[in-house]
Design a protein around this motif. Structure first.
Motif, PDB file in Angstrom:
ATOM      1  N   ALA A 128      88.804  -6.311  22.324  1.00 21.43           N
ATOM      2  CA  ALA A 128      87.907  -5.525  21.470  1.00 21.43           C
ATOM      3  C   ALA A 128      86.770  -4.961  22.315  1.00 21.43           C
ATOM      4  O   ALA A 128      86.453  -5.472  23.391  1.00 21.43           O
ATOM      5  CB  ALA A 128      87.354  -6.405  20.356  1.00 21.43           C
ATOM      6  N   VAL A 129      86.156  -3.921  21.808  1.00 24.16           N
ATOM      7  CA  VAL A 129      85.005  -3.309  22.460  1.00 24.16           C
ATOM      8  C   VAL A 129      83.832  -4.282  22.401  1.00 24.16           C
ATOM      9  O   VAL A 129      83.555  -4.878  21.354  1.00 24.16           O
ATOM     10  CB  VAL A 129      84.630  -1.981  21.757  1.00 24.16           C
ATOM     11  N   THR A 130      83.156  -4.442  23.519  1.00 24.75           N
ATOM     12  CA  THR A 130      81.964  -5.286  23.601  1.00 24.75           C
ATOM     13  C   THR A 130      80.887  -4.526  24.367  1.00 24.75           C
ATOM     14  O   THR A 130      81.158  -3.485  24.967  1.00 24.75           O
ATOM     15  CB  THR A 130      82.246  -6.605  24.351  1.00 24.75           C
ATOM     16  N   VAL A 131      79.684  -5.066  24.375  1.00 21.47           N
ATOM     17  CA  VAL A 131      78.649  -4.513  25.232  1.00 21.47           C
ATOM     18  C   VAL A 131      79.127  -4.751  26.664  1.00 21.47           C
ATOM     19  O   VAL A 131      79.550  -5.840  27.007  1.00 21.47           O
ATOM     20  CB  VAL A 131      77.284  -5.196  24.990  1.00 21.47           C
ATOM     21  N   GLY A 132      79.122  -3.712  27.459  1.00 21.16           N
ATOM     22  CA  GLY A 132      79.647  -3.777  28.816  1.00 21.16           C
ATOM     23  C   GLY A 132      80.977  -3.047  28.958  1.00 21.16           C
ATOM     24  O   GLY A 132      81.417  -2.753  30.054  1.00 21.16           O
ATOM     25  N   SER A 133      81.627  -2.742  27.826  1.00 19.11           N
ATOM     26  CA  SER A 133      82.904  -2.021  27.855  1.00 19.11           C
ATOM     27  C   SER A 133      82.679  -0.544  28.146  1.00 19.11           C
ATOM     28  O   SER A 133      81.669   0.034  27.769  1.00 19.11           O
ATOM     29  CB  SER A 133      83.618  -2.113  26.499  1.00 19.11           C
ATOM     30  N   THR A 134      83.683   0.040  28.785  1.00 17.41           N
ATOM     31  CA  THR A 134      83.744   1.492  28.914  1.00 17.41           C
ATOM     32  C   THR A 134      84.850   1.933  27.969  1.00 17.41           C
ATOM     33  O   THR A 134      85.963   1.392  28.016  1.00 17.41           O
ATOM     34  CB  THR A 134      84.066   1.911  30.357  1.00 17.41           C
ATOM     35  N   ALA A 186      77.985   3.123  19.168  1.00 19.49           N
ATOM     36  CA  ALA A 186      78.276   1.802  19.730  1.00 19.49           C
ATOM     37  C   ALA A 186      78.348   0.736  18.636  1.00 19.49           C
ATOM     38  O   ALA A 186      79.249  -0.103  18.633  1.00 19.49           O
ATOM     39  CB  ALA A 186      77.229   1.426  20.769  1.00 19.49           C
ATOM     40  N   LYS A 187      77.396   0.775  17.701  1.00 13.44           N
ATOM     41  CA  LYS A 187      77.410  -0.201  16.613  1.00 13.44           C
ATOM     42  C   LYS A 187      78.728  -0.162  15.842  1.00 13.44           C
ATOM     43  O   LYS A 187      79.228  -1.194  15.409  1.00 13.44           O
ATOM     44  CB  LYS A 187      76.248   0.051  15.644  1.00 13.44           C
ATOM     45  N   CYS A 188      79.270   1.042  15.675  1.00 11.43           N
ATOM     46  CA  CYS A 188      80.494   1.183  14.889  1.00 11.43           C
ATOM     47  C   CYS A 188      81.758   0.789  15.647  1.00 11.43           C
ATOM     48  O   CYS A 188      82.733   0.362  15.031  1.00 11.43           O
ATOM     49  CB  CYS A 188      80.625   2.616  14.374  1.00 11.43           C
ATOM     50  N   VAL A 189      81.767   0.926  16.972  1.00 11.08           N
ATOM     51  CA  VAL A 189      82.990   0.618  17.724  1.00 11.08           C
ATOM     52  C   VAL A 189      83.031  -0.806  18.267  1.00 11.08           C
ATOM     53  O   VAL A 189      84.112  -1.304  18.597  1.00 11.08           O
ATOM     54  CB  VAL A 189      83.245   1.625  18.876  1.00 11.08           C
ATOM     55  N   ILE A 190      81.884  -1.477  18.366  1.00 11.10           N
ATOM     56  CA  ILE A 190      81.886  -2.848  18.874  1.00 11.10           C
ATOM     57  C   ILE A 190      82.733  -3.716  17.941  1.00 11.10           C
ATOM     58  O   ILE A 190      82.589  -3.687  16.727  1.00 11.10           O
ATOM     59  CB  ILE A 190      80.448  -3.397  19.024  1.00 11.10           C
ATOM     60  N   GLY A 191      83.640  -4.453  18.557  1.00 10.24           N
ATOM     61  CA  GLY A 191      84.545  -5.314  17.803  1.00 10.24           C
ATOM     62  C   GLY A 191      85.867  -4.640  17.453  1.00 10.24           C
ATOM     63  O   GLY A 191      86.800  -5.293  17.009  1.00 10.24           O
ATOM     64  N   LYS A 192      85.957  -3.337  17.667  1.00 14.65           N
ATOM     65  CA  LYS A 192      87.189  -2.595  17.360  1.00 14.65           C
ATOM     66  C   LYS A 192      88.112  -2.598  18.578  1.00 14.65           C
ATOM     67  O   LYS A 192      87.702  -2.902  19.692  1.00 14.65           O
ATOM     68  CB  LYS A 192      86.870  -1.151  16.946  1.00 14.65           C
ATOM     69  N   LYS A 193      89.382  -2.207  18.350  1.00 10.28           N
ATOM     70  CA  LYS A 193      90.395  -2.218  19.406  1.00 10.28           C
ATOM     71  C   LYS A 193      90.984  -0.828  19.606  1.00 10.28           C
ATOM     72  O   LYS A 193      90.730   0.085  18.811  1.00 10.28           O
ATOM     73  CB  LYS A 193      91.499  -3.210  19.051  1.00 10.28           C
TER      74      LYS A 193
END
Length: 160
Positions: free
Chosen positions: A88-94, A130-137
């Motif tokens: 999943a997308v996290t802080v630090g992901s591109t 970012a808030k919306c994509v964090i945790g998504k795949k």
């Protein structure tokens, strides 16, 4: 009252430490020398060079304090390398996303607020996208809300 940690990548922290080192070991001595030279000119009450040097000194000292405060309360974002399939997308992901409004793909690195720099495609973990994509795949479609004109994106790729 609990204070919030300053989220940063390891590379972001190193950049701040580099700036701090430069300010302390290069800029500060330069400014001290300028102040001393201005004092040698005599009357300080009408000495523009002295006033300018003191103003620069105040700015540099303020920035040194700001960086020290930031670094004293930093939390490093783990940047995992390697396969991201199923992650999943996290802080630090591109991430690479497709924006359905214009049909184009965009790549962003999600970083802490201190490191954000939209001109370098580094977005804050606090921004609406970012808030919306964090945790998504990968392949998840997301409606970006919290802005004047919401829009829809699809996550095409996640790398860390």
């Amino acid at each position: 009252m609990a204070s919030n940690k300053n989220l940063m990548t390891e590379s972001g922290k190193k950049e701040l430490e580099k700036e701090l080192n430069h300010l302390i070991n290069v800029r500060r001595p330069e400014i001290i020398k300028q102040i001393q030279e201005a004092r040698e000119q005599g009357d300080l009450s009408e000495n523009a060079d002295y006033d300018a040097a003191k103003n620069v000194q105040a700015q540099v000292e303020s920035r040194i304090k700001e960086i020290q405060d930031t670094l004293s309360n930093v939390k490093i974002i783990k940047e995992e390398k390697g396969s991201t399939s199923g992650k999943a997308v996290t802080v630090g992901s591109t991430i690479t996303i497709k924006d359905y409004q214009d049909g184009k793909s965009y790549t962003y690195k999600i970083v802490g607020a201190i490191e954000s720099d939209p001109s370098q495609n580094k977005i804050s973990n606090e921004c609406p996208l970012a808030k919306c994509v964090i945790g998504k795949k990968v392949n998840d479609e997301v409606n970006v809300k919290g802005i004047e004109e919401p829009y829809k994106v699809k996550i095409l790729q996640i790398s860390n």
